[in-house]
Scaffold this active site. Structure first.
Site, short mmCIF file in Angstrom:
data_model
loop_
_atom_site.label_atom_id
_atom_site.label_comp_id
_atom_site.label_asym_id
_atom_site.label_seq_id
_atom_site.Cartn_x
_atom_site.Cartn_y
_atom_site.Cartn_z
N LEU A 33 0.81 -1.22 0.00
CA LEU A 33 0.00 0.00 0.00
C LEU A 33 0.84 1.28 0.00
O LEU A 33 0.39 2.33 0.46
CB LEU A 33 -0.96 0.02 1.20
CG LEU A 33 -1.96 -1.14 1.28
CD1 LEU A 33 -2.85 -0.98 2.51
CD2 LEU A 33 -2.81 -1.22 0.02
N ASP A 51 5.11 -6.66 2.13
CA ASP A 51 6.07 -6.25 1.11
C ASP A 51 6.70 -7.49 0.51
O ASP A 51 7.11 -8.40 1.25
CB ASP A 51 7.14 -5.36 1.75
CG ASP A 51 7.93 -4.58 0.71
OD1 ASP A 51 8.45 -5.21 -0.24
OD2 ASP A 51 8.05 -3.35 0.85
N ALA A 79 3.82 -5.65 -8.46
CA ALA A 79 4.34 -4.73 -7.46
C ALA A 79 5.63 -4.07 -7.96
O ALA A 79 6.65 -4.74 -8.15
CB ALA A 79 4.60 -5.48 -6.16
N ALA A 80 5.59 -2.75 -8.16
CA ALA A 80 6.76 -2.03 -8.67
C ALA A 80 6.50 -0.53 -8.62
O ALA A 80 5.35 -0.09 -8.64
CB ALA A 80 7.09 -2.45 -10.10
N TYR A 146 14.22 3.03 -14.52
CA TYR A 146 12.97 2.26 -14.41
C TYR A 146 13.00 1.09 -15.39
O TYR A 146 12.77 -0.07 -15.01
CB TYR A 146 11.77 3.16 -14.68
CG TYR A 146 10.50 2.39 -14.99
CD1 TYR A 146 9.91 1.58 -14.02
CD2 TYR A 146 9.92 2.44 -16.26
CE1 TYR A 146 8.76 0.85 -14.31
CE2 TYR A 146 8.77 1.73 -16.55
CZ TYR A 146 8.20 0.93 -15.58
OH TYR A 146 7.07 0.20 -15.87
N LYS A 150 13.44 -3.19 -14.63
CA LYS A 150 12.55 -4.24 -15.14
C LYS A 150 13.32 -5.23 -16.01
O LYS A 150 13.06 -6.44 -15.97
CB LYS A 150 11.42 -3.60 -15.95
CG LYS A 150 10.42 -2.79 -15.12
CD LYS A 150 9.43 -3.71 -14.44
CE LYS A 150 8.24 -2.94 -13.92
NZ LYS A 150 7.14 -3.80 -13.45
#
Length: 341
Positions: A33, A51, A79-80, A146, A150
């Site tokens: 969150l 987490d 989640a990222a 970023y 990935k």
């Protein structure tokens, strides 16, 4: 099936989690969150605030499920952190959150989880493409941390497949937009949509201007080698994206996934400039939407357009939202609902 959805309180993850639940699957959303709220978790799914970097906690979830004879069948990993601009200022948090945390998740999967994962990747792994539309075989040269964060995950997935037999699918998608319509395309019934805080995506920012929440929309650079000088992007509707994730999850059961890692671009195959997006929003909302021209942002490629022929052929994926006005129409419906509360 029982599926873990990391980042399932977010925009894309939440849409996919909701679709899984609608289709009768058992869904467990895991989200810390940090950029979402508890009320964004879809109805009908189990929620765990955690987490993914907490390997012991994730392993505990896998083991608890196995103990009650309801082990997980797969993981959908969303989640990222996603702000390319921010990554140019704080690369360390992107490599920690996106790359290192995913390694902890993969280690938990290897220890006691399902050996199937669908990874939410990005077109940012390509960087400045040599040609468009971009195929999955294009060179991988991210222009920002970023995209690099990935891409490093994709490298890990490749080696984990070779050495550990982990089946994985990487979905490299372009600019996600719109809001899912309950009952399918064209119904106009919206219950969730894009709600990032802070917001950085162009379509919700443009619609904020139409709603009077911003005075103008900033355009970063009008001197790119494009037809009107602004960046060209490929927009894919979030509902079409959700369909592709479920198809990719099913594809992990096929012999092809045992032989190789599955990699698919997801886009609508058509590029629109920033100015064209603004013009579309003007048509849809009836608002003039003033523009403020600003200097280029570091790390922004001029063109990012996908070819999704591989996903269409191998996954039997078929996007329903191919026109920018149609995508913005659903986003506009959602933003009016969201800000009327």
């Amino acid at each position: 099936m029982k599926i873990m959805v990391t980042g399932g309180a977010g925009y894309v993850g939440g849409t996919v989690a909701g679709l899984l639940a609608q289709q009768g699957h058992s869904v467990v959303v895991v989200d810390n969150l940090c950029h979402a709220q508890r009320n964004q978790v879809p109805a009908g799914v189990e929620f765990v605030e955690a987490d993914i970097a907490d390997r012991a906690r994730i392993e505990g979830l896998f083991r608890d499920a196995t103990a009650v004879n309801a082990s997980f069948d797969g993981v959908l990993h969303f989640a990222a952190l996603i702000e390319a601009g921010e990554s140019m200022q704080k690369p360390e948090i992107y490599f920690r959150n996106n790359t290192a945390s995913t390694l902890a998740l993969l280690e938990a999967i290897l220890a006691c989880g399902p050996k199937r994962i669908v990874f939410s990747s990005t077109a940012a792994v390509y960087g400045e493409p040599e040609a468009v539309p971009i195929p999955e075989t294009a060179k991988l040269k991210p222009t920002n941390p970023y995209g690099e964060s990935k891409l490093l995950v994709e490298y890990m997935l490749e080696w984990f497949h070779r050495i550990h037999g982990l089946r994985s699918a990487s979905l490299r998608y372009f600019n996600v937009a719109g809001a899912p319509e309950v009952g399918g395309h064209g119904t106009g019934k919206i219950i969730r949509g894009e709600a990032h805080e802070p917001e950085s995506h162009i379509i919700p920012l443009v619609l904020d201007v139409a709603l009077g929440r911003r005075s103008s929309i900033k355009i970063f650079g009008d001197d790119y080698p494009t037809k009107d000088g602004t960046c060209v992007r490929d927009y894919v509707h979030v509902a079409d994206l959700a369909d592709a994730h479920l198809l990719a999850l099913a594809a992990l059961e096929t012999p092809l996934a045992a032989e190789q890692r599955l990699i698919y671009n997801l886009g609508n195959g058509a590029g629109f400039t920033v100015k064209e997006v603004v013009e579309s929003a003007r048509r849809v909302t009836g608002h003039p939407i003033p523009v403020e021209l600003c200097p280029r942002r570091a790390g922004d490629p001029a063109f990012l357009i996908a070819t999704s022929e591989k996903a269409i052929a191998e996954l039997n994926w078929k996007p329903n939202y191919t026109q920018i006005d149609d995508i913005i129409r659903t986003a506009w419906l959602w933003h009016q609902i969201r800000h009327s509360k």
